[in-house]
Design an enzyme around this catalytic site. Structure first.
Site, PDB file in Angstrom:
ATOM      1  N   ASP A 466       0.910  -1.160   0.005  1.00 38.57           N
ATOM      2  CA  ASP A 466      -0.079  -0.107  -0.023  1.00 38.57           C
ATOM      3  C   ASP A 466       0.749   1.221  -0.060  1.00 38.57           C
ATOM      4  OD1 ASP A 466       0.880  -0.425   2.822  1.00 38.57           O
ATOM      5  OD2 ASP A 466      -0.950   0.715   3.543  1.00 38.57           O
ATOM      6  N   ARG A 470       5.737   4.638   5.617  1.00 38.75           N
ATOM      7  CA  ARG A 470       5.370   4.409   6.943  1.00 38.75           C
ATOM      8  C   ARG A 470       5.378   2.969   7.553  1.00 38.75           C
ATOM      9  NH1 ARG A 470      -0.633   5.755   5.503  1.00 38.75           N
ATOM     10  NH2 ARG A 470      -1.333   3.454   5.560  1.00 38.75           N
ATOM     11  N   GLU A 472       4.242   0.575   7.595  1.00 39.18           N
ATOM     12  CA  GLU A 472       3.218  -0.382   7.387  1.00 39.18           C
ATOM     13  C   GLU A 472       3.708  -1.032   6.043  1.00 39.18           C
ATOM     14  OE1 GLU A 472      -0.612   1.458   6.969  1.00 39.18           O
ATOM     15  OE2 GLU A 472      -1.685  -0.319   6.394  1.00 39.18           O
ATOM     16  N   ASP A 479      -5.904  -2.843  -2.514  1.00 43.78           N
ATOM     17  CA  ASP A 479      -5.042  -1.871  -3.215  1.00 43.78           C
ATOM     18  C   ASP A 479      -4.729  -2.405  -4.494  1.00 43.78           C
ATOM     19  OD1 ASP A 479      -5.041  -1.553  -0.247  1.00 43.78           O
ATOM     20  OD2 ASP A 479      -3.911   0.327  -0.656  1.00 43.78           O
ATOM     21  N   GLU A 741      -2.580   9.067  -0.818  1.00 42.31           N
ATOM     22  CA  GLU A 741      -3.672   7.900  -0.177  1.00 42.31           C
ATOM     23  C   GLU A 741      -5.017   8.467  -0.105  1.00 42.31           C
ATOM     24  OE1 GLU A 741      -2.681   6.682   3.772  1.00 42.31           O
ATOM     25  OE2 GLU A 741      -3.866   4.979   3.816  1.00 42.31           O
ATOM     26  N   HIS A 762       0.777   6.079  -2.866  1.00 45.30           N
ATOM     27  CA  HIS A 762      -0.366   4.965  -2.487  1.00 45.30           C
ATOM     28  C   HIS A 762      -1.012   4.829  -4.008  1.00 45.30           C
ATOM     29  CE1 HIS A 762      -1.567   3.521   1.441  1.00 45.30           C
ATOM     30  NE2 HIS A 762      -2.528   3.163   0.869  1.00 45.30           N
TER      31      HIS A 762
HETATM   32  C1  RAM Z   1      -4.732   1.476   5.344  1.00 45.67           C
HETATM   33  C2  RAM Z   1      -4.099   1.801   4.087  1.00 45.67           C
HETATM   34  C3  RAM Z   1      -4.270   0.537   2.765  1.00 45.67           C
HETATM   35  C4  RAM Z   1      -5.711   0.167   3.005  1.00 45.67           C
HETATM   36  C5  RAM Z   1      -6.161  -0.202   4.453  1.00 45.67           C
HETATM   37  C6  RAM Z   1      -7.650  -0.751   4.493  1.00 45.67           C
HETATM   38  O1  RAM Z   1      -3.638   0.594   5.731  1.00 45.67           O
HETATM   39  O2  RAM Z   1      -5.079   3.047   3.333  1.00 45.67           O
HETATM   40  O3  RAM Z   1      -4.260   1.165   1.411  1.00 45.67           O
HETATM   41  O4  RAM Z   1      -6.038  -1.111   2.136  1.00 45.67           O
HETATM   42  O5  RAM Z   1      -5.933   0.730   5.367  1.00 45.67           O
END
Ligand code: RAM
Length: 970
Positions: A466, A470, A472, A479, A741, A762
């Site tokens: 994604d 960060r 994550e 995505d 995003e 994103h």
């Molecule tokens: C966040 C990001 C990601 C999405 C989830 C649900 O982690 O926006 O892209 O798929 O939420």
């Protein structure tokens, strides 16, 4: 002399792949011809394991009467391990011509069964090095080779990440090997041809091991050792001698271990490298490893070793910084000019022990300071401590950062300005083949396309993530599924998604539910539009590349997902229970909520139908007639129940949002009057919102397609061309170099969306790329035949305010081009169709008698299949290059307003000259604005000219005359 050549041979999408373990590899080729309408009639494919001359063959198909030229499955005797198979192809065409044999290509098998592995997993003796300690491990071994070596291969892997060295040099150029898979279930090994790196006599091999995804910090701050708490290596070197003998050197407990200069290295956090701790010459023979400790053999919880499935991760481009500056807060910043993913390589000469710190971030805030807030707990920090010996060059090994800006600390002399020439940005991602380009005459739309491509590069780093910056960076399923149609235009994603889908299947739960992220390190599962990656992705791969094997491999997983949904609803045909992300990040969400207003059971039921339809179609392709029947029935029932539950008798949707209308249309949930009404209402919703969208992850990918499909193409165009909030071009105008995003990642007042979740890289909203290629430029396919074997070229310039668009796509059969160019007088369309395909072309608003092809009247040329229809002229053609030209009927003429791109009138300098005439006294040198202004209004603003309506009219009149003159001269 005629030309008919077989070129671009690939095996499993790759040119000459080394070390594959596929039992029946598939061969594809492309054909070059100097004649239009060339089709393959027959082929012959020969494979030999013995010699490049094909004096004997392992498999010879003989002449096969067939037009198949992609994914031809090897059908010879069982393949031997560690063997190179050469192959070549010859074809016959529809003009009774026969090609020469193609150039010889090859694939080489790796280790095909588990008993061929002789290596043992080793790790440093825990009594000597704490296995949980941070520094990267170094493992080494010396060995002696006899003379007469003819070839050598290394097969191997490691957990977490490794770099391999032989005799003082790196082996291969891949980064972050062995990549990220669901490690316990599937671990990739790599194969290296090291013939050139070995020598007679003494040799040394070295492996560097770091944490990576396997055991580094992932997902949550306190979360480490997800797959295991020991790093370990597993390598096997095979040396072949001219007398046919072989020697095998493997990892075992005779290897020695140490730590070295890498004190810390992690995906999220960066790397700390103390050059004073380098072990000079540790991968050379005769290195003194007296002080090194021993290794132990360890049992690893890994069920399956697979050969590298994805293309490797590499440095694919190098960027130079464009600027350096000091912020109001006093930080020295390096500006790469592009939000990129990868690493900085720096050069420095400094006294021993100098500590240089690089902190990476994506944006500068509205006060001009570098902003780390959105990185959450990812440190994105790289530290280098010099050894003080001449010029030192360094780039981190086992990490990557998402950044445009770098805060630099401790660089010698930085108070007097940073020397830009001592820094480069190395762009890192899965090294996929670039297959698509889209370009038009609007610079902002072009920038959007570039942002989409950069977003893909940054987030296709072995898994589709994604975000890359960060804490994550996970393989979020939705995505990936919303973006895949766009992704596959830009790059070949065959190997990339084949690998990821196998992990999806491996991590799918026994009840068929699909985790939110793949590989599953997050734990969440379910959710409409997320889990549906299980059906949508294999289907998109099949359609784009004709890859039936992916469908066959994934079929059980697809079916399990649909059956999982089927058990969820209170009613078998609705999905109205459970957790859903809904229309994630839509602008119609309530205050402080991430979830858009569209009813979640509405979305869930639409995706239930969508997945069921795909499953039915896949069953059809695979000849599974039982399932075809079963899921056709199920699909009808879902649609029927959907209409009862969510559509009023007069065709009104219960969920009055843009997204609800978009997905109902897109996935054929409504029919007849209800369909017409849904399309009409969607258009109304947009008009009421002054042509602004408020859709999130679920609606955005399809809004443009649904509008075009519903008959409101011009509204879709208006959405694209909007450049105020919220819109795609709003981001571009705010200086974005990747896709955000949130629609308001940077708000109109320059402040940011909350620190909590705000990625500037994103790709989800980049999914409009699909519509730009497919609809605007007009490269589409007849979905009944996959892989663009039947192409549809439908240039679409209705309502568009730019005058040129061009897309090219390197399909499995070869290059497809669709390009249009509009002047006031003429429409010009260029089309290229690869050999062994056919195309249906629509020339919009053309009159048959008026169309020139290659400067000759179409009707008297060599295209025989054409038809005048309401929309224009429709032709069917075979391969070749075509150039059409016809009168631009008044309806298509761009109407000139102050918003019309300058380029539509003429060139920028002429526009400035005209402007000057009407607004004397302009003092600013116009050239400095030339990259900024795109419309007359903007130009006037930049020149600080006050335009009255009359002045605008006069200027436009003048420009039009100039433009027309230019056309006449032409
Ligand atoms: C966040 C990001 C990601 C999405 C989830 C649900 O982690 O926006 O892209 O798929 O939420």
């Amino acid at each position: 002399m005629t030309l008919l050549n077989v070129v671009a041979l690939t095996c499993e999408y790759r040119k000459n792949p080394l070390g594959i373990d596929i039992k029946r590899p598939r061969i594809s080729w492309k054909i070059e011809s100097d004649r239009r309408g060339t089709m393959q009639k027959a082929y012959q494919l020969q494979v030999t394991a013995n010699d490049r001359d094909f004096t004997t063959t392992t498999w010879d198909t003989g002449v096969i009467q067939s037009d198949e030229s992609i994914h031809i499955e090897y059908g010879g005797p069982e393949l031997k391990p560690r063997t190179r198979y050469f192959y070549r192809v010859k074809i016959w065409d529809n003009f009774d011509r026969v090609s020469e044999w193609s150039e010889t290509a090859w694939w080489e098998t790796g280790l095909l069964t588990s008993d061929e592995w002789k290596a043992e997993w080793i790790t440093p003796d825990p009594d000597g090095i704490d296995p949980l300690s941070e520094p990267a491990f170094l493992l080494r071994k010396e060995f002696t080779l006899k003379t007469g070596m003819t070839s050598a291969r290394i097969y191997g892997t490691g957990v977490g990440l490794y770099e391999l060295y032989l005799n003082g040099e790196r082996v291969g150029d891949e980064l972050l090997a062995p990549g990220w898979t669901s490690y316990h279930k599937r671990l990739q090994y790599q194969t290296y041809d090291v013939t050139e790196q070995l020598q007679n006599g003494s040799n040394a091999i070295g492996v560097m091991l770091a944490d990576g995804w396997y055991k580094g910090n992932l997902v949550r701050e306190d979360n480490r050792n997800i797959y295991g708490d020991r790093r370990a290596a597993f390598f096997q070197l095979h040396v072949t001698y001219s007398d046919g003998t072989e020697e095998v050197i493997v990892t075992d407990n005779t290897w020695k271990a140490s730590t070295g200069p890498i004190l810390f290295s992690e995906i999220y956090h960066g790397e700390t490298y103390d050059a004073r701790l380098e072990k000079e010459g540790w991968t050379l023979p005769n290195f003194n490893d007296q002080g090194w400790i021993g290794t132990i053999v360890q049992v690893m919880p890994i069920t399956q070793m697979v050969s590298q499935e994805n293309v490797p991760t590499r440095v694919t481009e190098v960027l130079k910084p464009i600027d350096t500056f000091v912020t109001p807060a006093g930080d020295t910043i390096l500006d790469m000019g592009q939000n990129m993913v990868g690493r900085i390589r720096l050069k420095v000469k400094a006294p021993v022990g100098t500590r240089i710190v690089l902190k990476h971030a994506e944006v500068i805030d509205k006060d001009g300071n570098i902003y780390f807030g959105n990185l959450k707990f990812a440190k994105q920090t790289v530290e280098y401590i010099t050894k003080g010996e001449g010029i030192e060059i360094y780039a981190p090994h086992f990490t990557f950062q998402g950044f445009r800006y770098v805060k630099v600390q401790g660089y010698p002399g930085q108070e007097n300005g940073l020397p830009l020439e001592n820094f480069i940005g190395e762009v890192i991602h899965s090294d996929m083949e670039r297959t698509g380009e889209f370009e038009c005459s609007d610079p902002l739309v072009n920038r959007l396309q570039q942002n989409i491509v950069w977003g893909q590069r940054g987030n296709f780093l072995d898994v589709p993530t994604d975000c890359p910056q960060r804490s994550e960076r996970l393989g979020w399923t939705a995505d990936a599924q919303v973006f895949i149609p766009t992704a596959l235009f830009n790059y070949n994603g065959g190997p990339f998604f084949t690998k990821w889908l196998r992990d999806l299947k491996a991590d799918q739960l026994p009840d068929g539910n699909v985790p939110f992220v793949i590989p599953n390190v997050e734990g969440g599962k379910g959710s409409a539009a997320w889990g549906d990656a299980a059906t949508i992705i294999p289907w998109t791969i099949y359609q784009t590349y004709g890859d039936k094997r992916v469908l066959a491999e994934q079929f059980d997983s697809m079916k399990a997902w649909v059956e999982y949904i089927r058990r969820q609803g209170k009613n078998e045909y609705l999905w109205n229970t459970g957790f859903h992300f809904g229309d994630w990040l839509a602008l119609d969400a309530k205050e402080n909520s991430f979830v858009g207003a569209t009813a979640r059971d509405f979305i869930a039921t639409v995706f239930y139908a969508h997945s069921t339809r795909i499953l039915r179609d896949a069953a059809e392709v695979l000849g599974k007639s039982g399932e075809v029947k079963e899921y056709s029935f199920l699909l009808d029932k879902i649609i029927e129940q959907f209409n009862l539950e969510f559509v009023s008798p007069s065709g009104r949707l219960v969920s009055p949002t843009q997204t609800a209308h978009v997905i109902a249309l897109m996935f054929d949930m409504v029919d007849g009057k209800a369909k017409e009404r849904t399309a009409y209402e969607l258009n109304q919703l947009l008009i009421q919102n002054d042509y602004h969208l408020n859709t999130g992850f679920v609606g955005t990918p399809y809004i443009s397609l649904a509008l075009t499909k519903g008959g409101y193409h011009e509204t879709a165009v208006k959405l694209l061309m909007k450049d105020d909030f919220p819109s795609w071009l709003y981001q571009v105008k705010k200086g974005a170099t990747t896709v955000w995003e949130h629609w308001d990642s940077i708000k109109q007042d320059g402040s940011f969306w909350s620190d909590q979740m705000n990625s500037f890289n994103h790709y989800a909203y980049g999914s409009i790329g699909n519509w730009m290629y497919r609809v605007v430029a007009g490269i589409d396919m007849d979905t009944a035949v996959p892989a663009y074997k039947k192409i549809k070229i439908q240039p679409n310039f209705a309502g568009i305010s730019f005058t040129q668009a061009k897309a090219a796509f390197e399909s499995m059969y070869g290059r497809i081009l669709s390009s249009w160019n509009l002047t006031n007088e003429t429409v010009e369309i260029e089309v290229e169709i690869p050999v062994n395909t056919t195309a249906e072309i629509l020339l919009p608003k053309a009159n048959l008698a008026d169309v020139l092809e290659g400067n000759k009247p179409l009707v008297s040329g060599d295209i025989h299949s054409y038809l005048e229809i309401k929309e224009g002229v429709r032709l069917t053609v075979g391969s070749g290059f075509y150039h059409f030209r016809y009168r631009n009927e008044s309806g298509l003429r761009p109407s000139f307003t102050e918003d019309t791109p300058i380029i539509d009138f003429l060139d920028y300098m002429e526009a400035v000259a005209v402007l000057e005439k009407f607004a004397p006294g302009i003092t600013k040198p116009p050239a400095i604005f030339s990259t900024k202004a795109r419309s007359l209004k903007e130009l006037a603003e930049l020149q600080e000219v006050n335009l009255t309506v009359d002045k605008v009219k006069a200027i436009i009149g003048e420009l039009k005359t100039l433009a027309l003159e230019a056309v006449l001269v032409e």
